[in-house]
Design a protein around this motif. Structure first.
Motif, PDB file in Angstrom:
ATOM      1  N   ARG A  46      -4.115  10.531   0.423  1.00  0.00           N
ATOM      2  CA  ARG A  46      -4.145   9.081   0.194  1.00  0.00           C
ATOM      3  C   ARG A  46      -2.741   8.520   0.394  1.00  0.00           C
ATOM      4  NH1 ARG A  46      -8.820   6.702  -0.776  1.00  0.00           N
ATOM      5  NH2 ARG A  46     -10.378   8.008  -1.734  1.00  0.00           N
ATOM      6  N   THR A  50      -0.903   2.055  -0.022  1.00  0.00           N
ATOM      7  CA  THR A  50      -2.174   1.368   0.212  1.00  0.00           C
ATOM      8  C   THR A  50      -3.371   2.071  -0.422  1.00  0.00           C
ATOM      9  OG1 THR A  50      -2.645   2.579   2.259  1.00  0.00           O
ATOM     10  CG2 THR A  50      -1.338   0.534   2.440  1.00  0.00           C
ATOM     11  N   LYS A  51      -3.196   3.328  -0.782  1.00  0.00           N
ATOM     12  CA  LYS A  51      -4.262   4.166  -1.360  1.00  0.00           C
ATOM     13  C   LYS A  51      -5.399   4.444  -0.372  1.00  0.00           C
ATOM     14  CE  LYS A  51      -2.187   4.135  -5.323  1.00  0.00           C
ATOM     15  NZ  LYS A  51      -1.045   4.976  -5.384  1.00  0.00           N
ATOM     16  N   LYS A  52      -5.168   4.118   0.911  1.00  0.00           N
ATOM     17  CA  LYS A  52      -6.178   4.407   1.927  1.00  0.00           C
ATOM     18  C   LYS A  52      -6.193   5.894   2.233  1.00  0.00           C
ATOM     19  CE  LYS A  52      -6.296  -0.006   4.322  1.00  0.00           C
ATOM     20  NZ  LYS A  52      -6.158  -0.672   5.622  1.00  0.00           N
ATOM     21  N   CYS A  54      -6.003   9.003   4.506  1.00  0.00           N
ATOM     22  CA  CYS A  54      -5.294   9.308   5.746  1.00  0.00           C
ATOM     23  C   CYS A  54      -5.512  10.773   6.114  1.00  0.00           C
ATOM     24  CB  CYS A  54      -3.798   9.064   5.585  1.00  0.00           C
ATOM     25  SG  CYS A  54      -3.365   7.373   5.178  1.00  0.00           S
TER      26      CYS A  54
END
Length: 72
Positions: A46, A50-52, A54
């Protein structure tokens, strides 16, 4: 693989099979990956800000040997 960014989708299929989809053909063609010759490793994390989700994708070409011929 060399710091390039590719959009991918991460999906859960039946029986909790996790699959990276979308954009694989572009990555495969751009880097000349070959079936049964390239070993692909994927790391997932993560993004700290952004905590997205990846992924890091790397590949290594395995040595190819001639198939063993059968003696009849």
């Amino acid at each position: 693989m060399k710091g390039n960014e590719y959009k991918k989708a991460f999906k859960i299929w039946v029986f909790k099979v996790y699959v990276l989809t979308t954009g694989w053909k572009e990555l495969y063609m751009k880097h000349g990956l070959l079936e049964n010759e390239d070993f692909v490793a994927i790391w997932m994390f993560r993004h700290v800000t952004t905590k997205k989700l990846c992924f890091v994708i790397s590949s290594r070409r395995l040595p190819i040997y001639e198939p063993i011929k059968r003696r009849w």
